[in-house]
Design a protein around this motif. Structure first.
Motif, mmCIF file in Angstrom:
data_model
loop_
_atom_site.group_PDB
_atom_site.id
_atom_site.type_symbol
_atom_site.label_atom_id
_atom_site.label_comp_id
_atom_site.label_asym_id
_atom_site.label_seq_id
_atom_site.Cartn_x
_atom_site.Cartn_y
_atom_site.Cartn_z
ATOM 1 N N UNK A 82 0.828 -1.207 0.000
ATOM 2 C CA UNK A 82 0.000 0.000 0.000
ATOM 3 C C UNK A 82 0.859 1.252 0.000
ATOM 4 N N UNK A 83 0.234 2.345 -0.411
ATOM 5 C CA UNK A 83 0.865 3.638 -0.243
ATOM 6 C C UNK A 83 -0.189 4.550 0.378
ATOM 7 N N UNK A 84 0.210 5.277 1.397
ATOM 8 C CA UNK A 84 -0.719 6.201 2.025
ATOM 9 C C UNK A 84 -0.512 7.566 1.388
ATOM 10 N N UNK A 85 -1.548 8.027 0.685
ATOM 11 C CA UNK A 85 -1.471 9.336 0.035
ATOM 12 C C UNK A 85 -2.349 10.284 0.856
ATOM 13 N N UNK A 86 -1.732 11.195 1.557
ATOM 14 C CA UNK A 86 -2.445 12.107 2.461
ATOM 15 C C UNK A 86 -3.407 11.354 3.381
ATOM 16 N N UNK A 87 -2.954 10.233 3.903
ATOM 17 C CA UNK A 87 -3.767 9.483 4.873
ATOM 18 C C UNK A 87 -4.765 8.517 4.263
ATOM 19 N N UNK A 88 -4.820 8.442 2.925
ATOM 20 C CA UNK A 88 -5.725 7.485 2.292
ATOM 21 C C UNK A 88 -4.937 6.361 1.627
ATOM 22 N N UNK A 89 -5.330 5.099 1.892
ATOM 23 C CA UNK A 89 -4.575 3.983 1.335
ATOM 24 C C UNK A 89 -4.906 3.676 -0.129
ATOM 25 N N UNK A 90 -3.873 3.431 -0.918
ATOM 26 C CA UNK A 90 -4.007 2.972 -2.309
ATOM 27 C C UNK A 90 -3.188 1.692 -2.447
ATOM 28 N N UNK A 91 -3.641 0.794 -3.329
ATOM 29 C CA UNK A 91 -2.875 -0.436 -3.545
ATOM 30 C C UNK A 91 -1.829 -0.195 -4.633
ATOM 31 N N UNK A 92 -0.560 -0.466 -4.285
ATOM 32 C CA UNK A 92 0.514 -0.424 -5.284
ATOM 33 C C UNK A 92 0.590 -1.784 -5.952
ATOM 34 N N UNK A 93 0.508 -2.822 -5.141
ATOM 35 C CA UNK A 93 0.533 -4.176 -5.706
ATOM 36 C C UNK A 93 -0.060 -5.157 -4.714
ATOM 37 N N UNK A 94 -0.521 -6.290 -5.279
ATOM 38 C CA UNK A 94 -0.914 -7.424 -4.452
ATOM 39 C C UNK A 94 0.184 -8.468 -4.552
ATOM 40 N N UNK A 95 0.404 -9.198 -3.462
ATOM 41 C CA UNK A 95 1.205 -10.413 -3.556
ATOM 42 C C UNK A 95 0.397 -11.543 -2.931
#
Ligand code: AMP
Ligand code: GLY
Length: 433
Positions: free
Chosen positions: A284-297
């Motif tokens: 995940x990456x937290x962008x201004x406190x909101x999580x986004x998925x960079x990748x699944x493993x």
């Protein structure tokens, strides 16, 4: 088998991750015998190593039968993506085996970036905007770049051991990356498709769940340090260290992760009729406190596992074994320690590029307040432990203070000596307030 019986377990893999899983499982009340294939020197001290090439299906199957294995943990991604679980579960000779790790279709979350991105789009899971292109669409791919702002993120579709992602400062570099993935065939089949996506700026972390496809348990959250150099510089590696927990991933943030990412991912898998029994690793990456998925493993991370396992207080094997029944798994709880963990990777100088093997490792026996997990090490015929890979050891330390867990780690790292030993000096230090 009765409830009171003990079970035999086989773990596939040979990294620090597998040593850490074996270390945790070896403490289980319900363990009878533990095997690791092929394993490493570390796993040989707590389990029986069996020398198997993980593409040798016959040998894997025979090992399971001969050793009366009840539960199998598939550590690395390659056998998952290649469908080892499917092969085993279609085999009537071993039909009662409990397999931890998804079938081929579920492993596509990791095995194909195009599949994963489409899945996230369909189920409204926050991720970077993207488009995918096949090898016949190189010029369309280059045109698409002009609709984005730099830096440009270009990824080979398939597995590439962390080397298939290019972050490019300008259009020229991005065009070269497209050419190199498509036309220099460095990535083989993995490079016949690419994903180009929007660059997200924020702080990364890894969230792991164990799921039977219906309910899930959240494991300790971790942050890994992927670049070879201090201050996140230089080439990408498998990971040079990790910490757990991650200070900014508080309950409020984790609730968002559950609602926006974990829950819709499991719903999506159900809707697609994809059975999934195993770990999901959300990069995940937290962008201004909101999580986004960079990748699944489709597996646990390495070296994240080396900080996750020591923070699980409850019996992991009992939890894994409860997956034989949907209701039993649902009822289980996982007890996570409040202690902070750090792990520092000691690598062979030159890694992630060319490096030498066979150097004598000294000082492991001087460490008594950290756990030494082995990855690329082996024991010679005359009993000497020598380097045998890029990432050699992971030194894991626990303390009730994050800063202390890091300090203890670095104190012990200095006791280990082998030629050309390299480690990052800044693991976890960015999270010290
Ligand atoms: P991946 O193999 O997809 O995890 O990508 C490897 C690394 O590239 C990630 O850990 C990030 O540091 C970086 N990365 C991948 N995708 C993006 C993105 N869309 N925006 C920013 N950084 C990214
Ligand atoms: N540490 C990142 C990974 O296991 O992919």
């Amino acid at each position: 088998m009765k409830n009171t019986d003990k079970i035999n377990v086989l773990i596939l893999g040979s990294g620090g991750r597998e040593h850490a899983i074996a270390w945790k499982i070896s403490q289980s009340e319900i363990l009878e015998k533990l095997f690791v294939a092929p394993g490493n020197y570390g796993t040989s001290t707590i389990a029986t190593n069996i020398d198997i090439d993980l593409i040798d299906y016959k040998k894997i199957k025979n090992t399971i039968i001969e050793n009366k294995i009840h539960l199998l943990v598939i550590g690395p991604e390659l056998p998952l993506v290649n469908g080892l679980h499917d092969q085993l579960s279609n085999d009537n000779d071993i039909k009662d085996l409990i397999i931890i790790g998804p079938k081929k279709e579920g492993a596509l979350l990791e095995g194909s970036k195009t599949f994963a991105k489409k899945f996230m789009k369909n189920y409204k899971i926050p991720t970077a905007k993207y488009k995918s292109f096949t090898i016949n669409e190189a010029s369309e791919a280059k045109n698409y770049l002009s609709t984005l702002n730099p830096p440009y993120v270009i990824k080979a579709d398939g597995l590439a051991a962390g080397k298939g992602v290019f972050i490019c400062k300008n259009i020229h570099e991005a065009q070269n990356a497209i050419n190199s993935i498509f036309f220099e065939s460095k990535f083989g089949e993995s490079g016949k498709k690419i994903v180009i996506e929007e660059f997200l700026s924020g702080i990364e972390l890894s969230v792991f769940i164990l799921t039977d496809g219906h309910s899930y348990k959240i494991l300790p959250v971790a942050k890994d340090y992927k670049r070879i150099g201090n201050g996140d510089t230089g080439l990408n590696t498998g990971g040079m260290g990790a910490v757990s927990p991650v200070t900014f991933a508080n309950n409020f943030f984790l609730k968002k992760v559950e609602k926006k990412i974990i829950y819709p991912t499991l719903e999506g898998l159900k809707k697609e009729n994809i059975e999934y029994k195993g770990f999901i690793f959300f990069g995940l990456i937290s962008v201004d406190g909101d999580p986004f998925v960079i990748e699944y493993n489709a597996r646990l991370g390495d070296p994240e596992t080396q900080v996750i396992m020591p923070r699980i207080n409850s019996d992991l094997l009992k939890l894994l074994y409860s997956m034989k029944s949907k209701s039993e798994f649902k009822q289980q709880t996982i007890d996570i320690s409040k202690l902070r963990a750090s792990t520092i990777i000691l690598s062979s100088g030159g890694y992630p590029e060319k490096y030498e093997k066979g150097y004598i490792i000294n000082g492991i026996d001087l460490i008594n307040d950290s756990i030494v997990f082995h990855a690329g090490s082996k024991i010679t015929k005359d009993g000497q432990i020598v380097t045998n890979g890029g990432r050699v050891l992971a030194i894991t330390s626990l303390n009730d203070k994050h800063e202390e867990a890091i300090k203890i780690g670095y104190k012990n790292v200095k006791k280990i000596k082998f030629k050309d030993c390299y480690y990052r000096q800044d693991i976890g230090k960015d999270l010290i307030k």
